[in-house]
Design a protein around this motif. Structure first.
Motif, PDB file in Angstrom:
ATOM      1  N   GLU A 245       0.807  -1.223   0.000  1.00  0.00           N
ATOM      2  CA  GLU A 245       0.000   0.000   0.000  1.00  0.00           C
ATOM      3  C   GLU A 245       0.843   1.276   0.000  1.00  0.00           C
ATOM      4  O   GLU A 245       0.326   2.355  -0.249  1.00  0.00           O
ATOM      5  CB  GLU A 245      -0.938  -0.009   1.210  1.00  0.00           C
ATOM      6  CG  GLU A 245      -2.230  -0.755   0.900  1.00  0.00           C
ATOM      7  CD  GLU A 245      -3.043  -1.021   2.144  1.00  0.00           C
ATOM      8  OE1 GLU A 245      -2.862  -0.299   3.133  1.00  0.00           O
ATOM      9  OE2 GLU A 245      -3.850  -1.970   2.110  1.00  0.00           O
ATOM     10  N   GLN A 246       2.136   1.123   0.306  1.00  0.00           N
ATOM     11  CA  GLN A 246       3.025   2.285   0.283  1.00  0.00           C
ATOM     12  C   GLN A 246       3.154   2.789  -1.158  1.00  0.00           C
ATOM     13  O   GLN A 246       3.422   2.011  -2.064  1.00  0.00           O
ATOM     14  CB  GLN A 246       4.408   1.906   0.826  1.00  0.00           C
ATOM     15  CG  GLN A 246       4.408   1.438   2.273  1.00  0.00           C
ATOM     16  CD  GLN A 246       4.177   2.570   3.256  1.00  0.00           C
ATOM     17  OE1 GLN A 246       4.881   3.572   3.238  1.00  0.00           O
ATOM     18  NE2 GLN A 246       3.163   2.421   4.094  1.00  0.00           N
ATOM     19  N   GLU A 247       2.940   4.089  -1.328  1.00  0.00           N
ATOM     20  CA  GLU A 247       2.965   4.684  -2.668  1.00  0.00           C
ATOM     21  C   GLU A 247       4.229   4.362  -3.449  1.00  0.00           C
ATOM     22  O   GLU A 247       4.192   4.051  -4.624  1.00  0.00           O
ATOM     23  CB  GLU A 247       2.842   6.208  -2.554  1.00  0.00           C
ATOM     24  CG  GLU A 247       1.462   6.679  -2.185  1.00  0.00           C
ATOM     25  CD  GLU A 247       0.746   7.307  -3.361  1.00  0.00           C
ATOM     26  OE1 GLU A 247       1.438   7.948  -4.177  1.00  0.00           O
ATOM     27  OE2 GLU A 247      -0.481   7.137  -3.477  1.00  0.00           O
ATOM     28  N   GLU A 248       5.389   4.480  -2.779  1.00  0.00           N
ATOM     29  CA  GLU A 248       6.661   4.444  -3.486  1.00  0.00           C
ATOM     30  C   GLU A 248       7.069   3.028  -3.889  1.00  0.00           C
ATOM     31  O   GLU A 248       7.920   2.852  -4.760  1.00  0.00           O
ATOM     32  CB  GLU A 248       7.778   5.031  -2.606  1.00  0.00           C
ATOM     33  CG  GLU A 248       7.581   6.485  -2.219  1.00  0.00           C
ATOM     34  CD  GLU A 248       6.722   6.666  -0.977  1.00  0.00           C
ATOM     35  OE1 GLU A 248       6.118   5.648  -0.516  1.00  0.00           O
ATOM     36  OE2 GLU A 248       6.642   7.775  -0.449  1.00  0.00           O
ATOM     37  N   LYS A 326       2.301  -3.618  -7.381  1.00  0.00           N
ATOM     38  CA  LYS A 326       1.479  -2.405  -7.461  1.00  0.00           C
ATOM     39  C   LYS A 326       1.372  -1.979  -8.905  1.00  0.00           C
ATOM     40  O   LYS A 326       2.365  -1.921  -9.630  1.00  0.00           O
ATOM     41  CB  LYS A 326       2.133  -1.293  -6.633  1.00  0.00           C
ATOM     42  CG  LYS A 326       1.771  -1.422  -5.183  1.00  0.00           C
ATOM     43  CD  LYS A 326       2.091  -0.174  -4.442  1.00  0.00           C
ATOM     44  CE  LYS A 326       1.102   0.936  -4.772  1.00  0.00           C
ATOM     45  NZ  LYS A 326       1.201   2.041  -3.810  1.00  0.00           N
ATOM     46  N   VAL A 329       0.946   3.873 -11.022  1.00  0.00           N
ATOM     47  CA  VAL A 329      -0.131   4.861 -10.815  1.00  0.00           C
ATOM     48  C   VAL A 329      -0.147   5.888 -11.940  1.00  0.00           C
ATOM     49  O   VAL A 329       0.892   6.383 -12.331  1.00  0.00           O
ATOM     50  CB  VAL A 329       0.068   5.588  -9.465  1.00  0.00           C
ATOM     51  CG1 VAL A 329      -1.130   6.493  -9.157  1.00  0.00           C
ATOM     52  CG2 VAL A 329       0.263   4.573  -8.359  1.00  0.00           C
TER      53      VAL A 329
END
Lengths: 329, 378
Positions: A245-248, A326, A329
Motif C-alpha cells: 500500500e506504500q505509494e513508493e 502495485k 499509478v
C-alpha cells in the motif's frame, strides 16, 4: 573461447495461436555454460528441441557446431548430447545396460569415453546391476547425464536437468557441469530455478517465448538499479499487503522467509518504511538492504516488460506476485 | 571408429537394440506369460469349450412301419454322438407338442411302409422336422441327420450291389464330422498373429514415445529404419513361436491335421505376420500413448478379425456392405488361405490370390508406415 558453438537467429515457433518462441536470437560459445532461466511454459523446452533437431522452427535459422539445424540434422545428431526433461532411461534395464545401450546407439563403447563420465559414473558403479527404475532421482539424473555424454558430444543440451532432484544432488550436478566445461564441451542448460543462474557463465532470462536479457549473471544483477530490501515482521501476510500500500513501493513479493521490497532509488528510506509499518501495528520488524538476486531481476524485468505480473518457480512467489505488484499509478 | 568385432556400426546398433527389446519383453513376466499362454488357451477354448458342435440332442421318432430299414437308420442316428433317442411318437398330431414342451430338438418322421417302398420302388421318404426358432442349431441338426441318412443310403447301395445309382444329398467335405476346430484353428491363428504383431509392436514403439526415450533415440545417429526393424524383430520371433505352438496344438490336441504343404502354410503365415507388423507400425505412428495404441489396435484390428474375417460368421451371409468391407481385412484372406492350405490340403496354386493380396497389403502398409514414421517430434 570465442568460437560460437550454437548460433540462433530470429527463431520463431507457434503452436496454433500460441506463440511459443518469438524472435529468439543468441550465441553459445565454446566451453561455455549457457543457462536459459524461465518459468514453466516460457518456451525453454521448445527452443532446446528446435536446436536438437527434434522440432522445426517456423522461421529463423540456427546452427550447432557449425552445422545448419535443418539441412545437416543427421550430422548434428551424432555430435550433440541431449538430456530431455524427463530422464529418458529404460526403467526395466539396469544401470549398466542403459549405459551400454546408449553407447552402442551412438556408435561408441563405454570403454572408449569412460574418462569423460568417470567422475559421474563411478558413483553409480556400485549399483550397476540395479534397474534404472529403482534409482533415486539424483542417481537417475547422473545416469541420464552419463548416457548423454558417452559419445563425447561437442555440445550438451540439458532440459531442466535438476527438476525433481534433491538439493545435494543438484549441487553435485553443477560441479559436474563445471568439470565438463573444462573439457571444452559447450553446455546449454535450462532451469526454472533462479538460484542456479549464478552457476552459469551467461544466462538468458526467458518469459513467454522471449529472451528478456542475455548477459553474465553478475552484469544482470548489477543492472538492477532500484533499492531492494528484505522485510519481515511477526505478521508476514499483513506485512505484505501493508508494504504494497506504500505509494513508493514498486513491488513486494514473498521470498523465502522475508518479503523482497523494490523501491526506486532515493524515493523512500528504510527508516520511514519501518516507521510506517510500526504505525500499522507490526512488531519485530526487520528491514534490511539486500543485494538483488537473479529472481529479483527477473521479477523487475517481467513486471516492467509486459506489464503483467511474472511467474517464478520459487515457492509461493508466483502466486503472491499478482496480488502484491502495485500497478503503476 | 574401432570395434572389437569388425561389424558395420549399423549392425552393432541393430543387434544391441534387439537385445534391449528382448530385455523389455522377457522382464515383463506378466506380458510374456500372456503372450505365450494365450494361444494355448484360445486353441483349447475354441477347440473344446466354445464350439458350434451340438452334441447329444434329443430326437423323437415317428415310425409307423418299424421295419428293418427304419430301425437301422434310427440305430445309426443314436450311435452318432450327436443324437440320443427320447422316444417314439404315436401319431403326427403329437409332433408339435414335442417342440412346445421341449421334449426333443428334432423329430424324424418315416413314411408308411418305409422299407417296403425302399426295396420295391427304390424310393422312400423321411421328413426331418427341426425347431427353426434357432436357425443355426436347426440347420446343424438337419445337416447331422442328413449326413447319417445319406451314409445309410450309401451302405445300402454297396450291399445291394446296384451298379449304377446316383447318390444325391449332402456330403460334408473336408470336415465330415463338422468339427468346430476345423473352422476355428485358422481363425485363432489369424487372431493371435494379428494381436501379437500389431498390438504389441505398436505398444512397444509408443512406449518409447511416452517415456521420452524416443526423443533421445531420435537425437542419435541411429537411423529410424533400424529403430523400426529392431522393434519388429522380437515380435516377429514371438509370433513364429506362437505359430508353432498353435499348429502343434491343433495337430496333436485337436486332431486337425495339416493336410497341405507345411512349407507353404508357414510362408503364407509369414506374409501375414509382415502385414500385421506393418499395421502395428502404422498405429504407432498415429498414436502418442500406449492406451491409445491398445484401443486403436483393439478396435480397428481385433474387432474386424473377429467379426468380418469369416472366423465367426460366414462372409457369404453378411450384408453386401460388410462383405465389401471384409475385403480390406487382411485376416479374411489369411483365414481363407489357411483353410485351403491346411484344412483342404490344396496346393499353393489355389491360394495365389490370397498370397498376392496379402503380399500387396504388406508392401503398401510397410511403405506407408515408413513414410509416416517421424524423424522429428512432430
Amino acid at each position: 573461447m570465442s568460437i560460437a558453438m550454437i548460433t540462433a537467429e530470429n527463431i520463431v515457433k507457434n503452436y496454433g495461436s500460441v506463440k511459443a518462441l518469438c524472435d529468439v536470437s543468441f550465441e553459445v560459445l565454446k566451453g561455455e555454460i549457457f543457462g536459459i532461466i524461465g518459468p514453466d511454459g516460457s518456451g525453454k523446452t521448445t527452443l532446446i528441441r528446435i536446436l536438437t533437431t527434434l522440432l522445426l522452427a517456423d522461421s529463423g535459422s540456427a546452427s550447432v557446431d557449425n552445422m545448419e539445424i535443418v539441412s545437416d540434422y543427421k550430422k548434428i545428431r551424432s555430435r550433440i548430447g541431449y538430456m530431455p526433461g524427463r530422464f529418458s532411461l529404460y526403467q526395466d534395464l539396469s544401470v549398466e545396460e542403459n549405459l551400454e545401450f546408449f553407447a552402442t546407439v551412438f556408435n561408441t563403447t563405454i570403454k572408449e569415453n569412460y574418462y569423460l563420465i568417470k567422475d559421474i559414473y563411478s558413483q553409480l558403479e556400485p549399483f550397476k546391476k540395479r534397474k534404472a527404475g529403482e534409482l533415486s532421482g539424483g542417481m537417475k539424473q547422473k545416469l541420464a547425464l552419463s548416457c548423454a555424454l558417452i559419445h563425447k558430444p561437442s555440445v550438451l543440451f540439458l532440459d531442466e536437468p535438476t527438476t525433481g532432484v534433491d538439493p545435494v544432488s543438484r549441487k553435485e550436478f553443477w560441479v559436474m557441469l563445471r568439470r565438463l566445461k573444462e573439457q571444452g564441451i559447450s553446455i546449454l542448460v535450462s532451469t526454472p530455478y533462479m538460484d542456479e543462474a549464478g552457476l552459469c557463465d551467461r544466462i538468458a532470462l526467458m518469459k513467454d517465448g522471449k529472451f528478456l536479457r542475455i548477459d553474465t549473471p553478475d552484469n544482470i544483477i548489477d543492472q538492477f538499479d532500484d533499492t531492494l530490501w528484505a522485510a519481515s515482521s511477526s505478521r508476514m501476510y499483513a506485512l505484505l499487503n501493508d508494504i504494497r500500500e506504500q505509494e513508493e513501493v514498486l513491488s513486494c513479493f514473498a521470498f523465502g522467509d522475508a518479503h523482497h521490497v523494490t523501491v526506486p532509488k532515493g524515493t523512500l528510506n528504510l527508516e520511514t518504511l519501518e516507521e510506517n509499518m510500526r504505525a500499522k501495528g507490526h512488531s519485530d520488524i526487520s528491514i534490511k538492504p539486500v543485494r538483488a538476486g537473479i529472481e529479483d531481476c527477473f521479477m523487475a524485468l517481467t513486471g516492467r516488460g509486459s506489464g503483467d505480473a511474472g511467474k517464478t518457480d520459487r515457492g509461493n512467489a508466483d502466486r503472491e506476485m499478482k496480488s502484491c505488484r502495485k500497478d503503476p499509478v | 571408429m574401432k570395434h572389437d568385432l569388425k561389424m558395420p556400426p549399423d549392425m552393432i546398433q541393430l543387434l544391441s537394440f534387439i537385445k534391449k527389446e528382448f530385455y523389455h519383453i522377457l522382464r515383463d513376466k506378466r506380458t510374456i506369460l500372456i503372450l505365450l499362454v494365450m494361444p494355448v488357451i484360445q486353441i483349447i477354448l475354441f477347440g473344446f469349450a466354445i464350439t458350434t458342435e451340438i452334441k447329444n440332442n434329443k430326437i423323437v421318432i415317428l415310425d409307423p412301419s418299424r421295419d428293418i430299414a427304419t430301425s437301422r437308420i434310427v440305430r445309426q442316428l443314436v450311435e452318432s454322438e450327436y443324437f440320443e433317442l427320447a422316444g417314439y411318437l404315436k401319431s403326427d398330431k403329437d409332433i408339435e407338442k414335442v417342440f412346445i414342451n421341449h421334449e426333443a430338438e428334432l423329430v424324424i418322421v418315416f413314411a408308411d411302409k418305409f422299407s417296403e417302398n425302399l426295396m420295391h420302388t427304390g424310393k422312400a421318404d423321411i421328413q426331418i422336422i427341426a425347431d427353426a426358432s434357432d436357425p443355426n442349431t436347426a440347420v446343424s441338426l438337419f445337416n447331422y441327420a442328413s449326413g447319417v441318412i445319406s451314409y445309410y443310403q450309401q451302405e445300402l447301395m454297396n450291399e445291394n450291389n446296384v451298379p449304377y445309382q446316383i447318390t444325391s444329398g449332402i456330403r460334408l467335405l473336408y470336415n465330415p464330422g463338422m468339427k468346430g476346430a476345423y473352422n476355428f484353428v485358422p481363425g485363432v491363428m489369424g487372431m493371435i498373429l494379428m494381436l501379437i504383431c500389431a498390438m504389441m509392436t505398436s505398444i512397444a514403439i509408443v512406449r518409447e514415445k511416452e517415456t521420452g526415450t524416443m526423443e533421445v533415440l531420435l537425437v542419435s545417429p541411429m537411423r529410424p529404419i533400424l529403430i523400426i526393424i529392431s522393434k519388429a524383430v522380437p515380435y516377429f520371433i514371438l509370433s513364429s513361436v506362437n505359430l508353432t505352438t498353435t499348429l502343434m496344438l491343433s495337430v496333436f490336441v485337436l486332431g486337425v491335421p495339416v493336410a497341405g504343404s507345411l512349407f507353404w502354410l508357414v510362408l503364407f503365415s509369414v506374409v501375414f505376420i509382415f502385414v500385421s507388423l506393418s499395421l502395428g507400425l502404422l498405429v504407432s505412428t498415429i498414436t502418442e500413448t500406449q492406451v491409445a495404441a491398445m484401443l486403436i489396435s483393439g478396435m480397428t484390428l481385433m474387432m474386424p478379425v473377429l467379426m468380418l474375417s469369416g472366423m465367426m460368421f460366414p462372409i457369404e451371409n453378411m450384408p453386401k456392405f460388410l462383405q465389401w468391407l471384409s475385403h480390406i481385412i487382411p485376416a479374411r484372406w489369411y483365414i481363407a488361405g489357411v483353410r485351403k492350405l491346411m484344412i483342404k490340403g490344396l496346393g499353393v496354386t489355389s491360394v495365389l490370390k490370397e498370397f498376392a493380396i496379402l503380399g500387396g497389403m504388406a508392401v503398401i502398409l510397410i511403405t506407408v508406415s515408413l513414410k509416416k514414421f517421424k524423424k522429428r517430434l512432430e
